[in-house]
Design a protein around this motif. Sequence first.
Motif, PDB file in Angstrom:
ATOM      1  N   GLY A  46       0.817  -1.211   0.000  1.00 51.46           N
ATOM      2  CA  GLY A  46       0.000   0.000   0.000  1.00 51.46           C
ATOM      3  C   GLY A  46       0.848   1.258   0.000  1.00 51.46           C
ATOM      4  O   GLY A  46       0.513   2.251  -0.655  1.00 51.46           O
ATOM      5  N   GLY A  47       1.970   1.239   0.713  1.00 51.76           N
ATOM      6  CA  GLY A  47       2.872   2.386   0.706  1.00 51.76           C
ATOM      7  C   GLY A  47       3.474   2.637  -0.661  1.00 51.76           C
ATOM      8  O   GLY A  47       3.609   3.790  -1.093  1.00 51.76           O
ATOM      9  N   LYS A  48       3.847   1.551  -1.363  1.00 49.32           N
ATOM     10  CA  LYS A  48       4.398   1.697  -2.706  1.00 49.32           C
ATOM     11  C   LYS A  48       3.375   2.294  -3.660  1.00 49.32           C
ATOM     12  O   LYS A  48       3.682   3.181  -4.462  1.00 49.32           O
ATOM     13  N   TRP A  49       2.148   1.821  -3.570  1.00 50.33           N
ATOM     14  CA  TRP A  49       1.109   2.363  -4.437  1.00 50.33           C
ATOM     15  C   TRP A  49       0.811   3.822  -4.089  1.00 50.33           C
ATOM     16  O   TRP A  49       0.524   4.642  -4.969  1.00 50.33           O
ATOM     17  N   LEU A 349      -6.710  14.624  -9.681  1.00 54.07           N
ATOM     18  CA  LEU A 349      -6.402  13.984  -8.407  1.00 54.07           C
ATOM     19  C   LEU A 349      -7.393  12.871  -8.090  1.00 54.07           C
ATOM     20  O   LEU A 349      -7.010  11.807  -7.593  1.00 54.07           O
ATOM     21  N   SER A 350      -8.669  13.100  -8.388  1.00 53.52           N
ATOM     22  CA  SER A 350      -9.677  12.061  -8.137  1.00 53.52           C
ATOM     23  C   SER A 350      -9.410  10.835  -8.994  1.00 53.52           C
ATOM     24  O   SER A 350      -9.473   9.699  -8.519  1.00 53.52           O
ATOM     25  N   GLY A 351      -9.112  11.063 -10.269  1.00 48.83           N
ATOM     26  CA  GLY A 351      -8.814   9.931 -11.142  1.00 48.83           C
ATOM     27  C   GLY A 351      -7.587   9.169 -10.703  1.00 48.83           C
ATOM     28  O   GLY A 351      -7.557   7.927 -10.752  1.00 48.83           O
ATOM     29  N   ALA A 352      -6.554   9.903 -10.255  1.00 45.87           N
ATOM     30  CA  ALA A 352      -5.341   9.229  -9.789  1.00 45.87           C
ATOM     31  C   ALA A 352      -5.621   8.408  -8.534  1.00 45.87           C
ATOM     32  O   ALA A 352      -5.116   7.276  -8.389  1.00 45.87           O
ATOM     33  N   MET A 353      -6.440   8.930  -7.616  1.00 43.09           N
ATOM     34  CA  MET A 353      -6.763   8.189  -6.397  1.00 43.09           C
ATOM     35  C   MET A 353      -7.573   6.938  -6.698  1.00 43.09           C
ATOM     36  O   MET A 353      -7.308   5.857  -6.145  1.00 43.09           O
ATOM     37  N   VAL A 354      -8.553   7.066  -7.603  1.00 42.69           N
ATOM     38  CA  VAL A 354      -9.360   5.895  -7.961  1.00 42.69           C
ATOM     39  C   VAL A 354      -8.499   4.851  -8.662  1.00 42.69           C
ATOM     40  O   VAL A 354      -8.587   3.639  -8.365  1.00 42.69           O
ATOM     41  N   ALA A 355      -7.650   5.299  -9.577  1.00 36.79           N
ATOM     42  CA  ALA A 355      -6.775   4.355 -10.283  1.00 36.79           C
ATOM     43  C   ALA A 355      -5.812   3.683  -9.315  1.00 36.79           C
ATOM     44  O   ALA A 355      -5.553   2.472  -9.402  1.00 36.79           O
ATOM     45  N   GLY A 356      -5.240   4.475  -8.380  1.00 33.29           N
ATOM     46  CA  GLY A 356      -4.347   3.879  -7.395  1.00 33.29           C
ATOM     47  C   GLY A 356      -5.064   2.879  -6.491  1.00 33.29           C
ATOM     48  O   GLY A 356      -4.503   1.824  -6.139  1.00 33.29           O
ATOM     49  N   HIS A 357      -6.312   3.197  -6.106  1.00 33.80           N
ATOM     50  CA  HIS A 357      -7.068   2.284  -5.257  1.00 33.80           C
ATOM     51  C   HIS A 357      -7.320   0.954  -5.960  1.00 33.80           C
ATOM     52  O   HIS A 357      -7.088  -0.131  -5.386  1.00 33.80           O
ATOM     53  N   TRP A 358      -7.782   1.020  -7.193  1.00 35.58           N
ATOM     54  CA  TRP A 358      -8.048  -0.216  -7.924  1.00 35.58           C
ATOM     55  C   TRP A 358      -6.758  -0.963  -8.256  1.00 35.58           C
ATOM     56  O   TRP A 358      -6.743  -2.199  -8.286  1.00 35.58           O
ATOM     57  N   GLY A 359      -5.683  -0.215  -8.503  1.00 34.29           N
ATOM     58  CA  GLY A 359      -4.407  -0.888  -8.721  1.00 34.29           C
ATOM     59  C   GLY A 359      -3.940  -1.636  -7.489  1.00 34.29           C
ATOM     60  O   GLY A 359      -3.441  -2.766  -7.581  1.00 34.29           O
ATOM     61  N   ARG A 361      -5.935  -2.766  -5.039  1.00 35.79           N
ATOM     62  CA  ARG A 361      -6.837  -3.915  -4.840  1.00 35.79           C
ATOM     63  C   ARG A 361      -6.486  -5.056  -5.781  1.00 35.79           C
ATOM     64  O   ARG A 361      -6.472  -6.239  -5.373  1.00 35.79           O
ATOM     65  N   LEU A 362      -6.170  -4.737  -7.029  1.00 38.34           N
ATOM     66  CA  LEU A 362      -5.840  -5.783  -7.994  1.00 38.34           C
ATOM     67  C   LEU A 362      -4.528  -6.468  -7.629  1.00 38.34           C
ATOM     68  O   LEU A 362      -4.427  -7.713  -7.667  1.00 38.34           O
ATOM     69  N   SER A 363      -3.505  -5.678  -7.278  1.00 38.52           N
ATOM     70  CA  SER A 363      -2.229  -6.285  -6.906  1.00 38.52           C
ATOM     71  C   SER A 363      -2.374  -7.090  -5.622  1.00 38.52           C
ATOM     72  O   SER A 363      -1.757  -8.162  -5.481  1.00 38.52           O
ATOM     73  N   ASP A 364      -3.191  -6.638  -4.675  1.00 38.76           N
ATOM     74  CA  ASP A 364      -3.419  -7.384  -3.440  1.00 38.76           C
ATOM     75  C   ASP A 364      -4.111  -8.712  -3.721  1.00 38.76           C
ATOM     76  O   ASP A 364      -3.779  -9.751  -3.132  1.00 38.76           O
ATOM     77  N   VAL A 366      -3.942 -10.369  -6.589  1.00 39.81           N
ATOM     78  CA  VAL A 366      -2.973 -11.238  -7.279  1.00 39.81           C
ATOM     79  C   VAL A 366      -2.020 -11.862  -6.261  1.00 39.81           C
ATOM     80  O   VAL A 366      -1.726 -13.065  -6.325  1.00 39.81           O
ATOM     81  N   ASN A 367      -1.550 -11.078  -5.299  1.00 41.73           N
ATOM     82  CA  ASN A 367      -0.650 -11.618  -4.282  1.00 41.73           C
ATOM     83  C   ASN A 367      -1.353 -12.675  -3.424  1.00 41.73           C
ATOM     84  O   ASN A 367      -0.753 -13.691  -3.040  1.00 41.73           O
ATOM     85  N   GLU A 368      -2.612 -12.437  -3.132  1.00 41.67           N
ATOM     86  CA  GLU A 368      -3.368 -13.410  -2.346  1.00 41.67           C
ATOM     87  C   GLU A 368      -3.544 -14.718  -3.101  1.00 41.67           C
ATOM     88  O   GLU A 368      -3.396 -15.812  -2.536  1.00 41.67           O
ATOM     89  N   VAL A 369      -3.867 -14.658  -4.375  1.00 48.84           N
ATOM     90  CA  VAL A 369      -4.032 -15.873  -5.191  1.00 48.84           C
ATOM     91  C   VAL A 369      -2.718 -16.634  -5.281  1.00 48.84           C
ATOM     92  O   VAL A 369      -2.681 -17.875  -5.145  1.00 48.84           O
ATOM     93  N   ARG A 370      -1.625 -15.908  -5.490  1.00 51.48           N
ATOM     94  CA  ARG A 370      -0.325 -16.572  -5.580  1.00 51.48           C
ATOM     95  C   ARG A 370       0.045 -17.219  -4.250  1.00 51.48           C
ATOM     96  O   ARG A 370       0.603 -18.319  -4.206  1.00 51.48           O
ATOM     97  N   GLY A 371      -0.273 -16.554  -3.138  1.00 44.13           N
ATOM     98  CA  GLY A 371       0.002 -17.144  -1.831  1.00 44.13           C
ATOM     99  C   GLY A 371      -0.802 -18.419  -1.600  1.00 44.13           C
ATOM    100  O   GLY A 371      -0.288 -19.396  -1.042  1.00 44.13           O
ATOM    101  N   ARG A 372      -2.058 -18.442  -2.000  1.00 46.34           N
ATOM    102  CA  ARG A 372      -2.872 -19.654  -1.851  1.00 46.34           C
ATOM    103  C   ARG A 372      -2.286 -20.804  -2.659  1.00 46.34           C
ATOM    104  O   ARG A 372      -2.238 -21.943  -2.198  1.00 46.34           O
ATOM    105  N   ARG A 373      -1.845 -20.498  -3.865  1.00 50.18           N
ATOM    106  CA  ARG A 373      -1.278 -21.566  -4.693  1.00 50.18           C
ATOM    107  C   ARG A 373      -0.001 -22.122  -4.065  1.00 50.18           C
ATOM    108  O   ARG A 373       0.246 -23.332  -4.117  1.00 50.18           O
ATOM    109  N   ARG A 374       0.819 -21.241  -3.506  1.00 54.42           N
ATOM    110  CA  ARG A 374       2.030 -21.725  -2.863  1.00 54.42           C
ATOM    111  C   ARG A 374       1.676 -22.618  -1.664  1.00 54.42           C
ATOM    112  O   ARG A 374       2.293 -23.659  -1.444  1.00 54.42           O
TER     113      ARG A 374
END
Length: 394
Positions: A46-49, A349-359, A361-364, A366-374
């Motif tokens: 979240g900090g990176k995003w 600014l609103s568009g950047a915040m919405v895009a960052g939020h969805w980015g 959520r999507l990366s989170d 993906v990380n969760e799915v990869r963790g389950r597979r491992r």
Amino acid sequence: MMNGYDEKRGHRTDDDDPFAAKGNIVSAFDAFPKAKPQYVTHTSSGGKWTVAMVILSFCLVWSELARWWRGTETHTFAVEKGVSHGMNLNLDAVIKMKCADIHVNVQDASGDRILAAEALYRDPTNWGQWVDQRGIHKLGRDIHGRLLTGEGFVDGTQEEGFGEEHVHDIVALGSKKGRWGKTPKLWGREADSCRIYGTLELNKVQGDFHITARGHGYAQFGEHLSHDAFNFSHIINELSFGPYLPSLINPLDQTVNSAPEHSHFHRFQYFLSIVPTVYSLGHPDSYSSRSIFTNQYAVTEQSAPIPENMEMQMIPGIFVKYDIEPILLNIVEDRDSFLVFLIKVVNILSGAMVAGHWGFRLSDWVNEVRGRRRRNAGHSQGMLGTKGGGEYEE
């Protein structure tokens, strides 16, 4: 009661219940759900995003600010409505001949002959005081001798072209009154040249402005100048039409054109196409609009030596043939109001915040799915290892 737990009632109180309804009836319409700080977790992803979102927002806002500051330029052509009969010619040139040996005249399409020598100033000067000045260049080339093609220089050391300022710069420069500079003192040098400068009022029709030698070009009384004294090498410091605005750069400003050595009979010709131009800062119909009127021109140059036996057909000298186009060029620079600019910044600014939020959520996800597979892969390997490495007991 300890840590938000009511021992008498045996359950948590509403103060520590994050899902308990609080406030008045209006709070029921709250579309922005909130959570207490103890239920919020800060993660490195979240900090990176967040950092990426801040950098992206800054770049977009800076780009929008630069675009808003520059404004937008629109170029439109129209038939010139106002009918004017006069036009000024502003000239500042140095001819490599003595002042007494040259004549300056104008002949226009209406048949009027204007004795420009009576309206212009003449100062004796030295050629070396002008030819080595900074910025002097040949027509079509820059001060370093590079050919101007309109495509820009590859090395990026200098922007190709002259007079490429924005409209707000042109309007600001045009508001300053121009004065002719003083001729440098000779300080003991030989006066081998003549500086001709001033403003000449012309008829607003096609015409021919020319500089010739004494006794050549028109039937005149008196002695003709010796051909050995001819040298029409010249430097044009200023050549413009309309109000004298020395801050505006024209195609022939600061140009030099030299005749070859021992070529006394030389003819320089410039063909100018003049377009009346109005620069406007803000829409012309608005109350706060500022405008200046001037004339732009495109130029084509030709120069060639003349055989002395053809003097009656072709006269050596400097000839400027100008033609006025029957159109008016309107160049308008306009920008959005500050309120519209703020609205666009909020949208960015609103568009950047919405895009960052969805980015995030999507990366989170993906990380969760990869963790389950491992984890699933690790459990499967453990079961197979048990079956393969163990023995069944009866």
